[in-house]
Design an enzyme around this catalytic site. Structure first.
Site, short mmCIF file in Angstrom:
data_model
loop_
_atom_site.label_atom_id
_atom_site.label_comp_id
_atom_site.label_asym_id
_atom_site.label_seq_id
_atom_site.Cartn_x
_atom_site.Cartn_y
_atom_site.Cartn_z
N ARG A 20 2.90 18.86 5.78
CA ARG A 20 2.18 18.31 4.62
C ARG A 20 1.07 17.38 5.05
O ARG A 20 1.13 16.78 6.12
CB ARG A 20 3.11 17.64 3.62
N ARG A 32 -13.57 23.13 -30.50
CA ARG A 32 -12.80 22.22 -29.64
C ARG A 32 -11.86 23.00 -28.73
O ARG A 32 -11.75 22.71 -27.54
CB ARG A 32 -12.00 21.23 -30.48
N SER A 52 9.82 9.63 0.68
CA SER A 52 9.08 9.40 -0.57
C SER A 52 9.05 10.63 -1.45
O SER A 52 9.10 10.55 -2.68
CB SER A 52 7.65 8.94 -0.26
N SER A 92 -2.20 14.48 -2.88
CA SER A 92 -1.63 13.52 -3.82
C SER A 92 -2.58 13.15 -4.97
O SER A 92 -2.25 13.33 -6.14
CB SER A 92 -1.20 12.26 -3.08
N GLN A 114 7.68 18.52 4.07
CA GLN A 114 7.91 17.23 3.43
C GLN A 114 7.86 17.38 1.91
O GLN A 114 8.52 16.66 1.18
CB GLN A 114 6.87 16.21 3.89
N HIS A 144 -18.74 45.98 -28.54
CA HIS A 144 -20.03 45.47 -28.05
C HIS A 144 -20.69 44.55 -29.09
O HIS A 144 -21.89 44.33 -29.05
CB HIS A 144 -20.99 46.61 -27.70
N ARG A 179 0.84 -1.22 0.00
CA ARG A 179 0.00 0.00 0.00
C ARG A 179 0.87 1.25 0.00
O ARG A 179 0.53 2.26 0.62
CB ARG A 179 -0.95 0.02 1.21
N HIS A 180 2.00 1.20 -0.71
CA HIS A 180 2.92 2.33 -0.73
C HIS A 180 3.67 2.30 -2.07
O HIS A 180 4.47 1.40 -2.32
CB HIS A 180 3.90 2.25 0.44
N SER A 189 -22.17 18.63 -40.68
CA SER A 189 -23.37 18.25 -39.93
C SER A 189 -23.92 16.97 -40.51
O SER A 189 -23.94 16.79 -41.73
CB SER A 189 -24.42 19.36 -40.00
#
Length: 485
Positions: free
Chosen positions: A330, A304, A113, A335, A242, A160, A86-87, A290
């Site tokens: 920290r 876009r 870390s 994260s 940290q 305008h 878990r790290h 279209s």
């Protein structure tokens, strides 16, 4: 229930369109797992090399073993280690140590870390800017060529979004360029302001390194300097917790958000001009505008850009809120958020710059449409010139003003209520009162006489401000952008 094998099917899982659909391979790699974890290994190497040079018991054989395995990453093993531990950092320490058994004992020596996590982030942010800056410079260059070509072409100006005095096509483009030049300077400054976190330890006090070097402060300072130099930075932050201060991320995403605002404004202008049929973005031979209306030529690339620019502009809220809630040295609630917002900001900026470059390389101008719109509005704008010419010919200013007021209102009625063309000048020609200046009307209505110093402003601006700003990027100016989608 998922069908058999569906979990392994890439099309059965969500993929960010920023990567799968739009972003360049270079920017996608910059935020990839491979770039991240190979950089971690390089940082462990830099640390070991610097520690060895300052007298710690690290052998050449250990260094060589690390060097030989920088890119030899067993991602499956790392995932299994992370699931167990878990790290993520310790999972990769173990994975690196597995292929570097002789160096295993000195990998990550004295580090926390954030030594690999934060320093890698800073490297990736710097490299991200280095990818964006040439792209932004290319967009500016293409638009500068366009502005130069159309520097003197009169066009109706708008304030305008109502007809105003004339400008030129090139001068309007220079308004876009000026905003992008500001962004170029801001991105350069943000990149150059980045520092390395360096070698600071668990809470930023460098206590672990001071212990390694038996209280020798000068060696700890030199270690910090050496690793910073190896990573390609001129300076490191003198104080950290940290982590490096999360205000750094605010500065990074703020300049990208500002770039997004510039591009949104430019592409909105292009979309409005496309509606007026004065200027259009490029439209491919087989492109469909279209599914229902075959005649449509929708400005989809500009749309876009606007769509993604809105996303880019909102992302700065993430680091603002993250910086505000970093308790003391920290907390880890930064994260997961940073994994998303930092990458997405650069990927989005990359996409909209590539798209805008493609647009700017193929802008189509329709001079006849522009001329027609000028003819519709210029007669009203020329009324002051007509009054002055009549006074010079011996007329009374007030009498002339009243005549023009009546005729212009009649012409306006034709335009607004009857849908006809502006016939104000025809009415002036037909009125004997204006006979002294009938021969001058053509010159009084010359559009170029209404654009002021616009052509000269374009030339001076491009020569003195734009072209010099692009000099550092000259070697990267070539090549057109072809959009995959």
């Amino acid at each position: 229930m998922a069908a058999p094998g569906e979990a392994q099917d890439a099309m059965a899982r969500y993929r960010s369109p920023l990567v799968s659909r739009y972003a360049s391979a270079e920017m996608a790699y910059n935020f990839s797992e491979r770039k991240k974890f190979s950089t971690w290994r390089r940082l462990w190497l830099y640390l070991a090399q610097a520690e060895k040079s300052l007298g710690l018991s690290i052998t050449d054989e250990q260094i060589q073993e690390m060097e030989a395995n920088l890119d030899n990453i067993d991602f499956k093993m790392a995932a299994e280690e992370e699931k167990k531990l878990r790290h993520d950092v310790m999972a990769h320490v173990h994975t690196f140590a597995h292929c570097c058994p002789k160096a295993a004992a000195i990998i990550h020596l004295g580090a926390t870390s954030c030594y690999v996590g934060d320093n890698t982030d800073l490297i990736v942010l710097r490299d991200g800017f280095n990818l964006l800056l040439p792209k932004l410079a290319r967009v500016i260059s293409r638009l500068a060529d366009f502005a130069e070509k159309y520097a003197a072409m009169p066009a109706l100006g708008f304030t305008h979004y109502q007809p105003a005095q004339l400008t030129t096509v090139g001068k309007r483009c220079c308004l876009w360029i000026q905003d992008l030049c500001m962004d170029l300077q801001s991105l350069e400054r943000a990149r150059d302001d980045l520092r390395f976190r360096g070698v600071k330890g668990t809470t930023g006090t460098q206590a672990s390194f001071l212990q390694l070097f038996e209280g020798d402060h000068s060696k700890v300072e030199e270690l910090d300097r050496l690793v910073t130099e190896k990573a390609g930075f001129k300076r490191a932050y003198m104080v950290t917790g940290q982590t490096y201060s999360r205000k750094v991320d605010i500065g990074v995403l703020a300049v990208l958000a500002s770039l997004g605002a510039s591009i949104h404004k430019i592409c909105t202008d292009i979309r409005l001009l496309a509606n007026l049929k004065e200027i259009e973005e490029p439209f491919e031979k087989d492109q469909i505008g279209s599914s229902a209306m075959p005649y449509k030529r929708n400005p989809m690339r500009s749309e876009r850009c606007c769509s993604l620019a809105r996303h880019l502009m909102t992302l700065v809220m993430d680091p603002l809120q993250t910086a505000a809630v970093q308790w003391f040295e920290r907390t880890l609630d930064d994260s997961a958020n940073r994994r998303v917002c930092l990458a997405e900001a650069f990927l989005t900026a990359d996409i909209i710059l590539s798209t805008l470059q493609n647009i700017s390389e193929g802008l189509v101008v329709y001079p006849k449409v522009i001329e027609r719109r000028i003819r519709q509005e210029l007669p009203f704008m020329a009324t002051e010139n007509i009054i002055m010419a009549m006074v010079k010919a011996g007329g009374n200013r007030q009498d002339c003003h009243e005549k023009i007021r009546v005729l212009s209102q009649q012409a306006a009625t034709v335009v607004k209520q009857e849908g006809g063309d502006n016939d104000f000048i025809a009415r002036v020609r037909a009125d004997p009162y204006f006979s002294p200046i009938h021969r001058q009307l053509e010159s009084l209505l010359d559009p170029s006489s209404f654009t002021g110093r616009a052509p000269q402003q374009v030339a001076k601006f491009l020569k003195e401000e734009v072209r010099p700003a692009l000099i550092p990027y000259q070697s990267k100016m070539g090549g057109k952008v072809e959009l995959a989608l």
